[in-house]
Design a protein around this motif. Structure first.
Motif, PDB file in Angstrom:
ATOM      1  N   THR A 272       0.829  -1.208   0.000  1.00  0.00           N
ATOM      2  CA  THR A 272       0.000   0.000   0.000  1.00  0.00           C
ATOM      3  C   THR A 272       0.859   1.253   0.000  1.00  0.00           C
ATOM      4  O   THR A 272       0.614   2.189  -0.771  1.00  0.00           O
ATOM      5  N   ALA A 273       1.866   1.280   0.873  1.00  0.00           N
ATOM      6  CA  ALA A 273       2.734   2.465   0.958  1.00  0.00           C
ATOM      7  C   ALA A 273       3.500   2.685  -0.342  1.00  0.00           C
ATOM      8  O   ALA A 273       3.601   3.822  -0.828  1.00  0.00           O
ATOM      9  N   LEU A 274       4.044   1.623  -0.920  1.00  0.00           N
ATOM     10  CA  LEU A 274       4.797   1.773  -2.164  1.00  0.00           C
ATOM     11  C   LEU A 274       3.886   2.141  -3.328  1.00  0.00           C
ATOM     12  O   LEU A 274       4.304   2.854  -4.250  1.00  0.00           O
ATOM     13  N   SER A 275       2.648   1.656  -3.303  1.00  0.00           N
ATOM     14  CA  SER A 275       1.683   2.057  -4.332  1.00  0.00           C
ATOM     15  C   SER A 275       1.405   3.550  -4.233  1.00  0.00           C
ATOM     16  O   SER A 275       1.355   4.263  -5.244  1.00  0.00           O
ATOM     17  N   LEU A 276       1.217   4.018  -3.004  1.00  0.00           N
ATOM     18  CA  LEU A 276       0.983   5.448  -2.790  1.00  0.00           C
ATOM     19  C   LEU A 276       2.178   6.275  -3.251  1.00  0.00           C
ATOM     20  O   LEU A 276       2.024   7.317  -3.900  1.00  0.00           O
ATOM     21  N   GLU A 277       3.385   5.813  -2.928  1.00  0.00           N
ATOM     22  CA  GLU A 277       4.588   6.533  -3.335  1.00  0.00           C
ATOM     23  C   GLU A 277       4.734   6.555  -4.855  1.00  0.00           C
ATOM     24  O   GLU A 277       5.137   7.567  -5.438  1.00  0.00           O
ATOM     25  N   GLY A 278       4.415   5.434  -5.499  1.00  0.00           N
ATOM     26  CA  GLY A 278       4.481   5.400  -6.953  1.00  0.00           C
ATOM     27  C   GLY A 278       3.512   6.375  -7.588  1.00  0.00           C
ATOM     28  O   GLY A 278       3.841   7.060  -8.572  1.00  0.00           O
ATOM     29  N   THR A 279       2.314   6.463  -7.012  1.00  0.00           N
ATOM     30  CA  THR A 279       1.329   7.413  -7.518  1.00  0.00           C
ATOM     31  C   THR A 279       1.792   8.848  -7.291  1.00  0.00           C
ATOM     32  O   THR A 279       1.630   9.719  -8.157  1.00  0.00           O
ATOM     33  N   ALA A 280       2.392   9.099  -6.119  1.00  0.00           N
ATOM     34  CA  ALA A 280       2.911  10.442  -5.838  1.00  0.00           C
ATOM     35  C   ALA A 280       3.977  10.832  -6.851  1.00  0.00           C
ATOM     36  O   ALA A 280       4.019  11.984  -7.325  1.00  0.00           O
ATOM     37  N   ASP A 281       4.854   9.894  -7.198  1.00  0.00           N
ATOM     38  CA  ASP A 281       5.872  10.172  -8.218  1.00  0.00           C
ATOM     39  C   ASP A 281       5.236  10.519  -9.556  1.00  0.00           C
ATOM     40  O   ASP A 281       5.635  11.475 -10.231  1.00  0.00           O
ATOM     41  N   GLU A 282       4.239   9.713  -9.948  1.00  0.00           N
ATOM     42  CA  GLU A 282       3.584   9.956 -11.233  1.00  0.00           C
ATOM     43  C   GLU A 282       2.897  11.324 -11.250  1.00  0.00           C
ATOM     44  O   GLU A 282       2.954  12.048 -12.241  1.00  0.00           O
ATOM     45  N   VAL A 283       2.221  11.669 -10.141  1.00  0.00           N
ATOM     46  CA  VAL A 283       1.530  12.951 -10.070  1.00  0.00           C
ATOM     47  C   VAL A 283       2.521  14.111 -10.203  1.00  0.00           C
ATOM     48  O   VAL A 283       2.285  15.079 -10.932  1.00  0.00           O
ATOM     49  N   THR A 284       3.646  14.018  -9.509  1.00  0.00           N
ATOM     50  CA  THR A 284       4.623  15.106  -9.571  1.00  0.00           C
ATOM     51  C   THR A 284       5.331  15.144 -10.925  1.00  0.00           C
ATOM     52  O   THR A 284       5.716  16.229 -11.386  1.00  0.00           O
TER      53      THR A 284
ATOM     54  N   VAL B  24       2.439   0.769 -16.424  1.00  0.00           N
ATOM     55  CA  VAL B  24       3.672   1.470 -16.064  1.00  0.00           C
ATOM     56  C   VAL B  24       3.781   1.675 -14.554  1.00  0.00           C
ATOM     57  O   VAL B  24       4.806   1.374 -13.937  1.00  0.00           O
ATOM     58  N   GLY B  25       2.718   2.201 -13.934  1.00  0.00           N
ATOM     59  CA  GLY B  25       2.746   2.437 -12.490  1.00  0.00           C
ATOM     60  C   GLY B  25       3.015   1.180 -11.677  1.00  0.00           C
ATOM     61  O   GLY B  25       3.904   1.169 -10.809  1.00  0.00           O
ATOM     62  N   PRO B  26       2.272   0.088 -11.928  1.00  0.00           N
ATOM     63  CA  PRO B  26       2.557  -1.151 -11.194  1.00  0.00           C
ATOM     64  C   PRO B  26       3.971  -1.680 -11.400  1.00  0.00           C
ATOM     65  O   PRO B  26       4.552  -2.274 -10.491  1.00  0.00           O
ATOM     66  N   THR B  27       4.543  -1.448 -12.575  1.00  0.00           N
ATOM     67  CA  THR B  27       5.919  -1.898 -12.809  1.00  0.00           C
ATOM     68  C   THR B  27       6.892  -1.126 -11.928  1.00  0.00           C
ATOM     69  O   THR B  27       7.798  -1.716 -11.311  1.00  0.00           O
ATOM     70  N   MET B  28       6.715   0.187 -11.830  1.00  0.00           N
ATOM     71  CA  MET B  28       7.584   0.986 -10.967  1.00  0.00           C
ATOM     72  C   MET B  28       7.462   0.554  -9.509  1.00  0.00           C
ATOM     73  O   MET B  28       8.459   0.421  -8.804  1.00  0.00           O
ATOM     74  N   VAL B  29       6.230   0.317  -9.072  1.00  0.00           N
ATOM     75  CA  VAL B  29       6.015  -0.132  -7.691  1.00  0.00           C
ATOM     76  C   VAL B  29       6.713  -1.462  -7.455  1.00  0.00           C
ATOM     77  O   VAL B  29       7.360  -1.679  -6.417  1.00  0.00           O
ATOM     78  N   ALA B  30       6.601  -2.374  -8.433  1.00  0.00           N
ATOM     79  CA  ALA B  30       7.212  -3.695  -8.285  1.00  0.00           C
ATOM     80  C   ALA B  30       8.732  -3.608  -8.198  1.00  0.00           C
ATOM     81  O   ALA B  30       9.360  -4.319  -7.398  1.00  0.00           O
ATOM     82  N   ILE B  31       9.337  -2.730  -8.994  1.00  0.00           N
ATOM     83  CA  ILE B  31      10.799  -2.607  -8.978  1.00  0.00           C
ATOM     84  C   ILE B  31      11.272  -2.047  -7.642  1.00  0.00           C
ATOM     85  O   ILE B  31      12.243  -2.532  -7.050  1.00  0.00           O
ATOM     86  N   PHE B  32      10.586  -1.017  -7.133  1.00  0.00           N
ATOM     87  CA  PHE B  32      10.945  -0.498  -5.816  1.00  0.00           C
ATOM     88  C   PHE B  32      10.749  -1.560  -4.737  1.00  0.00           C
ATOM     89  O   PHE B  32      11.522  -1.633  -3.781  1.00  0.00           O
TER      90      PHE B  32
END
Length: 452
Positions: A190-202, A369-377
């Motif tokens: 959940t936290a990494l999903s939120l962080e990935g979304t925050a990155d995408e938004v910024t 794309v977003g789920p891939t970034m979350v998975a790598i982190f």
């Protein structure tokens, strides 16, 4: 879909996170590992109770200045020098500086604690960004020496950039480590999903803000605003009570959120997710460059940024969904599946013959794309020992920066020589490489637990 529920304390929470071995714990939110069976909340509702209500918006807006920096430098230097080449070199110097400086900042944060490192970085970065503005406007003629001075200053601006996103992930790891074991896996997702979304938004918000301010006021305003935001928001992030959970490993404080005294890093294993982030950056950079060439054919280059934002929007939405994926679906296989979908989707870049059809393609390509970034982190968080988490997370972030520069340059050269369709081959290749690296990560992690 009904979200899983977690027990939380009955009493209202304050905005502070408890610090191990400090008096602030008396007045802060009850320690996450002390859980009362009274109320039930969803996963995303649990995060503010762990870190404090202000932490999530603060972590989001504190990373906006970094998202504004590269495009802000490009806009300012190009406008004043009247040279796309010098502007591009200046933006590239920011990227190179960030790629080198980010792991160093992460290493120092691991060693000394995030608070002091971020405070110093915020001041240095604000000074460096201000110096870029002053130097560019003070340069009457962009001779070789003057251009070198500008590039050196922009390099320092990139190198001193506070790494809010990666270090925020480190804080979440440390805070969630205090939760009951059965809750840690879902909450990390959940936290990494939120962080990935925050990155995408910024990633979308930063360039849009630069373009708006530069167009409506002046090209210096975005960088001045970025420096002011860095001084204020990054400073607030640095001193937020959550920083107590990640005190440096040489601080001598006991119970340091699982930070262990001595455990070496297997840098060969770390290289796999870092290489994945380089490919992810190459996908971003080449897609944006090829898209600019594509819109240029239709005389609409100024729409390239808005069209690229479509892919960022769909990516941000699907990144949030990762919180609800089964824990049994291992991170490495998530990476492999979503990267495979990225590779298949990227082939569609070759199909559109109009702006409208390209918008549809961008919407679809952005979904994995977003789920891939979350998975790598997530893979990086599994591989990294806790006391090296900041170093590894910032190395992953620097991989994106380096990859973006690489992808942009290759796609730009192909677009110039052979047209936009040749440039779109680069994101296809980058996504294909991501798929292969996903398989490699599955091999690397086959004997490791998914969540520490």
């Amino acid at each position: 879909m009904t979200s899983p529920k977690f027990p939380v304390p009955d009493s209202p929470t304050s905005d502070a996170a408890p610090g191990p071995g400090t008096d602030t714990a008396r007045d802060a939110t009850p320690a996450p590992d002390v859980v009362a069976p009274a109320k039930k909340v969803g996963r995303y509702s649990m995060l503010p109770r762990i870190a404090g209500k202000s932490y999530i918006p603060l972590g989001l807006f504190a990373r906006v200045p970094l998202a504004m920096l590269t495009i802000g430098v490009l806009t300012l230097v190009t406008a004043v020098s009247q040279s796309y080449a010098i502007g591009g070199f200046a933006a590239g110097a920011v990227g190179v500086g960030a790629a080198i400086g980010a792991p160093l900042i992460g290493y120092l944060a691991d060693r000394l604690g995030q608070k002091h490192v971020l405070l110093v970085a915020a001041v240095l970065n604000a000074i460096a960004v201000g110096a870029v503005v002053v130097l560019v406007y003070a340069t009457a003629e962009f001779t070789t020496a003057a251009t070198a001075a500008v590039l050196g200053t922009t390099f320092l601006a990139g190198a001193s950039s506070p790494q809010v996103g990666p270090l925020s992930r480190v804080r979440w790891m440390a805070l969630i480590k205090k939760m009951p074991t059965e809750q840690q896996g879902p909450l990390v997702d959940t936290a990494l999903s939120l962080e990935g979304t925050a990155d995408e938004v910024t990633f979308v918000l930063g360039p849009a803000l630069v373009g708006l301010l530069a167009f409506m006021v002046a090209p210096w305003l975005p960088l001045v605003l970025a420096a002011a935001m860095t001084l204020t928001l990054v400073t607030m992030f640095a001193v937020h009570p959550t920083q107590l959970a990640v005190t440096g490993r040489h601080s001598g404080i006991a119970d340091n959120a699982g930070y262990l005294p001595a455990e070496s890093v297997n840098w060969f294993k770390v290289a796999v997710p870092v290489a994945g982030m380089v490919c992810m950056g190459a996908f971003f950079g080449s897609s944006q460059t090829a898209l600019t060439a594509f819109t240029g054919v239709f005389g609409s280059v100024d729409q390239a940024g808005l069209m690229y934002a479509v892919m960022g929007a769909s990516s941000a939405v699907t990144a949030l969904s990762v919180a609800y994926w089964p824990v049994s679906f291992k991170h490495a296989w998530r990476w492999t599946l979503t990267a495979g979908l990225m590779a298949a989707g990227a082939v569609m870049f070759l199909l559109p013959d109009s702006l409208d059809t390209m918008i549809v393609v961008l919407l679809l390509v952005g979904l994995p794309v977003g789920p891939t970034m979350v998975a790598i982190f997530s893979v990086g968080s599994v591989i990294a020992p806790p006391q090296w988490m900041g170093t590894v997370m910032t190395a992953l972030a620097s991989g994106v920066v380096a990859g973006t520069a690489l992808g942009s340059s290759i796609a730009g050269a192909l677009a110039q020589s052979s047209g936009y369709q040749s440039a779109f081959v680069v994101p296809i290749a980058a996504a294909g490489s991501l798929f292969l690296l996903g398989l490699a990560s599955a091999m690397v992690l086959r004997r490791q637990v998914t969540v520490r």
